[in-house]
Design a protein around this motif. Structure first.
Motif, PDB file in Angstrom:
ATOM      1  N   ARG A 123      -1.428  12.162 -42.421  1.00 37.19           N
ATOM      2  CA  ARG A 123      -2.000  10.781 -42.791  1.00 37.19           C
ATOM      3  C   ARG A 123      -3.086  10.480 -41.825  1.00 37.19           C
ATOM      4  NH1 ARG A 123      -0.156   6.070 -45.488  1.00 37.19           N
ATOM      5  NH2 ARG A 123      -2.091   4.623 -45.288  1.00 37.19           N
ATOM      6  N   GLY A 179       1.928   7.393 -41.111  1.00 35.18           N
ATOM      7  CA  GLY A 179       0.789   7.986 -40.317  1.00 35.18           C
ATOM      8  C   GLY A 179       1.373   7.540 -39.000  1.00 35.18           C
ATOM      9  N   ALA A 222       3.249  10.998 -44.328  1.00 34.77           N
ATOM     10  CA  ALA A 222       2.228  10.505 -45.341  1.00 34.77           C
ATOM     11  C   ALA A 222       2.220   9.022 -45.647  1.00 34.77           C
ATOM     12  CB  ALA A 222       2.550  11.307 -46.652  1.00 34.77           C
TER      13      ALA A 222
END
Length: 303
Positions: free
Chosen positions: A92, A18, A15
């Motif tokens: 992400r 990414g 998150a």
């Protein structure tokens, strides 16, 4: 250490960071390597007679590779397991790609079409604004299941071997799991196993979306809509997201110049989705991810 305890930092790392371009511009991404393995099996086996049997052999090879590689890598310790899980969970990057469609659509139709073409396989050249928005939302909902919840689920269940087997089979399904002349037989086993592996994650994804948006009371309608979808699994998160946003999803769309009459999901919802609808979708996906993380933390504390 339990798989839940390992999954917590993996989800947070994904998150936060990414897929950093500075890293994957220098190294081949594991997903790319998986694709090359699937392509090699396709090139070598998808010819002549007995293609369905050869497809089963290809799937058996992928499962064996995932099992063996996951077992070997797990011996390198918790840090390696966390990093690999973080790389193969794609929250992400999913949000970034879906949000890019909203940004493009806010500029002009061509920018929206270019952005959505990066995440869907349907024809995009003549899409209207609402079609672009619906496509992005559908992709976001479906890939939340395929790219986030399912990898996390199989890591929880079976550690790195479970995660790698899932990702290899899901990659194979995306490459050869089509009902075309070339893959109707050879890709059958990959498509069916991918369906099986996604049964629980797809429904869990739908439940997470329904819970964070206060639509759990609509579960009967979500279930009914999901069963109208051409996919036995993708319809679940899409149906939940459609109810959450009050929009109609799926429906007729064009592939390779041919319009296909797919059923609508939440047909009574608005068919005028917009860039704002995509932004709301991203908000729902983050909230659903947050609830998933809370559940993983709870599992980590219990076990």
């Amino acid at each position: 250490m339990s798989t839940a305890a390992l999954l917590i930092p993996a989800m947070i790392l994904d998150a936060a960071f990414g897929e950093p371009k500075w890293l994957w511009s220098r190294l081949p991404h594991p997903a790319v390597l998986m694709g090359k393995l699937v392509q090699a099996l396709d090139d070598r086996l998808n010819e002549g007679e007995g293609r369905q049997v050869k497809g089963v052999i290809a799937v058996a090879v992928l499962v064996f590779v995932g099992l063996l590689l996951g077992w070997i890598l797990s011996w390198f310790g918790s840090l390696v397991s966390v990093l690999i899980a973080a790389i193969l969970i794609a929250q992400r990057s999913l949000i970034d790609h879906v949000r890019a469609v909203a940004t493009g659509l806010q500029n002009d139709l061509d920018a929206g079409r270019s952005a959505v073409a990066m995440i869907v396989s349907r024809d995009t050249a003549t899409m209207t604004g609402p079609q672009i928005a619906r496509s992005a939302i559908e992709s976001g909902a479906e890939n939340f299941s395929d790219g986030v919840i399912a990898p996390a689920f199989w890591f929880l269940v079976a550690g790195l071997p479970g995660l790698l087997i899932y990702k290899l089979i899901n990659t194979a399904d995306s490459m050869i799991g089509y009902r075309t002349e070339a893959y109707e037989d050879f890709g059958w086993a990959a498509a069916r196993l991918d369906d099986v592996l996604n049964i629980l994650p797809a429904r869990l994804s739908a439940l997470l979306i329904a819970l964070v948006t206060g639509r759990a009371g609509d579960w009967g309608e979500i279930s009914a809509d999901a069963r109208k979808h051409r996919s036995p699994n993708a319809g679940w998160p899409e149906a939940a997201m459609a109810r959450a946003l009050g929009v109609a999803l799926a429906g007729p769309r064009s592939y390779d110049g041919e319009m296909r009459p797919f059923a609508w999901v939440n047909e009574s919802g608005s068919k005028s989705a917009s860039a704002h609808s995509i932004t709301r979708c991203c908000e729902v996906l983050w909230k659903s991810w947050g609830l998933a993380l809370v559940l993983v933390v709870a599992l980590g504390l219990l076990f």
